[in-house]
Design a protein around this motif. Structure first.
Motif, PDB file in Angstrom:
ATOM      1  N   ASN A  22      61.968 -64.331  30.758  1.00  0.00           N
ATOM      2  CA  ASN A  22      61.297 -64.543  31.821  1.00  0.00           C
ATOM      3  C   ASN A  22      60.318 -63.376  32.242  1.00  0.00           C
ATOM      4  O   ASN A  22      59.324 -63.378  32.738  1.00  0.00           O
ATOM      5  N   SER A  26      56.441 -63.457  32.187  1.00  0.00           N
ATOM      6  CA  SER A  26      55.766 -62.830  33.231  1.00  0.00           C
ATOM      7  C   SER A  26      54.700 -61.658  32.929  1.00  0.00           C
ATOM      8  O   SER A  26      53.349 -61.623  33.422  1.00  0.00           O
ATOM      9  N   VAL A 213      60.110 -68.730  35.517  1.00  0.00           N
ATOM     10  CA  VAL A 213      58.967 -68.322  35.961  1.00  0.00           C
ATOM     11  C   VAL A 213      57.730 -69.137  36.115  1.00  0.00           C
ATOM     12  O   VAL A 213      56.720 -69.097  36.836  1.00  0.00           O
ATOM     13  N   PRO A 217      57.773 -71.360  39.908  1.00  0.00           N
ATOM     14  CA  PRO A 217      57.270 -69.926  40.101  1.00  0.00           C
ATOM     15  C   PRO A 217      57.650 -69.228  41.349  1.00  0.00           C
ATOM     16  O   PRO A 217      57.712 -67.827  41.256  1.00  0.00           O
ATOM     17  N   SER A 222      62.615 -66.230  40.031  1.00  0.00           N
ATOM     18  CA  SER A 222      61.284 -65.918  39.603  1.00  0.00           C
ATOM     19  C   SER A 222      60.586 -64.924  40.426  1.00  0.00           C
ATOM     20  O   SER A 222      59.885 -63.974  39.772  1.00  0.00           O
ATOM     21  N   LYS A 226      59.291 -61.553  38.514  1.00  0.00           N
ATOM     22  CA  LYS A 226      58.078 -61.085  38.557  1.00  0.00           C
ATOM     23  C   LYS A 226      57.801 -59.705  39.171  1.00  0.00           C
ATOM     24  O   LYS A 226      57.131 -58.720  38.722  1.00  0.00           O
ATOM     25  N   ARG A 241      49.836 -60.333  41.128  1.00  0.00           N
ATOM     26  CA  ARG A 241      49.580 -61.654  41.513  1.00  0.00           C
ATOM     27  C   ARG A 241      48.190 -61.854  41.271  1.00  0.00           C
ATOM     28  O   ARG A 241      47.806 -62.983  40.929  1.00  0.00           O
ATOM     29  N   MET A 244      47.507 -62.338  37.687  1.00  0.00           N
ATOM     30  CA  MET A 244      47.969 -63.926  37.333  1.00  0.00           C
ATOM     31  C   MET A 244      47.221 -65.034  37.532  1.00  0.00           C
ATOM     32  O   MET A 244      46.497 -65.755  36.745  1.00  0.00           O
TER      33      MET A 244
END
Ligand code: ADP
Ligand code: MG
Length: 261
Positions: A22, A26, A213, A217, A222, A226, A241, A244
């Protein structure tokens, strides 16, 4: 510059594979070129966790001198690259853990991050991942036995010339995170990078062979994972963020373009 992290623990079942998969996913979602590798060549389960258990070439064949590392790299969820280990006992017997150092030399030229899922315990094949990483991260559960085992792994890491940079506390339940963090930092003498809650979504995601994740999410686990990944990437959670989101738009645009060709 590539960073190589090994995830280790004293005993099995603390969540090393879950955390490796994970965090790797990420980091890939943050746009970092990330590889995850299953160095648990005896009890391989990283491939199993993401549906890569039936691949033809694994780290086993590479360590047996029968295949090139390039042939054992697979595309995983979120674009993370995966080097699984095989699940056959015969493959394990033929694999030479000493070859791991050369394999890693080959891999580090290709990526920003290489995350290694180490075997539990103090076996010969377990020591190499502790020695070769830039940093070892201990995955512990908030139980005394797990903490004591992690301390042994920390000492072993130092004996073989490795370096423990931090601890991830996994599966915290009713305990108070601040108190557990303090206690663990005191016993292990290293910083706690993050605390992941006990979260039924982890098992639920595992049963569909998808990292939590991606599958859930915004679940507690998760979000915690992250946050740790953002620390490893040296960015704030907010920046992570945004990256992403941009990554998502990028992948979406690529998929759209592919469809039109
Ligand atoms: P290890 O690789 O250290 O042996 P795993 O990652 O395979 O450990 O985890 C062991 C089990 O615990 C798995 O069934 C996994 O789904 C579950 N697990 C791991 N982390 C969590 C969590 N935060 N909440 C709930 N279940 C978890
Ligand atoms: Mg494991």
């Amino acid at each position: 510059m590539v960073r190589v992290f090994t995830f280790a623990s004293g005993k099995g079942g603390t969540g090393k594979t879950t955390v490796t998969v994970n965090l790797g996913t990420s980091l890939a979602l943050f746009g970092r070129n990330t590889y995850i590798m299953d160095a648990d060549i005896g009890m391989a389960n990283l491939g199993l966790a993401i549906g890569l258990e039936d691949v033809p070439v694994t780290l086993h064949e590479v360590l047996a001198g029968k295949a090139n590392i390039s042939d054992a790299i697979y595309e995983g969820p979120g674009g993370v690259k995966v080097v699984p280990s095989g699940i056959s006992l015969q493959g394990f017997q033929q694999a030479d853990p000493e070859k791991l150092r050369d394999v890693l030399k080959d891999l580090v030229d290709r990526c920003d991050f290489l995350l290694i899922d180490a075997p539990a315990g103090i076996s010969r094949d377990g020591v190499i991942p502790l020695a070769v990483a830039d940093d070892v991260i201990l995955v512990v559960n908030p139980e005394l036995s797990s903490i004591v085992d992690a301390l042994k792994t920390k000492i072993l890491t130092e004996v073989v010339g490795g370096h423990v940079m931090g601890v991830v506390i996994n599966r915290i339940g009713l305990e108070k995170p601040d108190i557990v963090t303090q206690k663990i930092e005191k016993v292990l003498g290293v910083r706690v990078l993050g605390v992941i809650p006990e979260d039924p979504n982890v098992r639920r995601a595992a049963s569909s062979k998808t990292p939590v994740v991606i599958k859930y999410p915004v679940s507690g686990a998760s979000m915690a994972i992250k946050k740790i990944a953002a620390q490893l990437a040296g960015i704030s959670f907010e920046e992570a963020r945004i990256e992403m989101k941009e990554g998502f738009v990028d992948r979406f645009a690529k998929a759209l373009f592919k469809g039109k060709k």
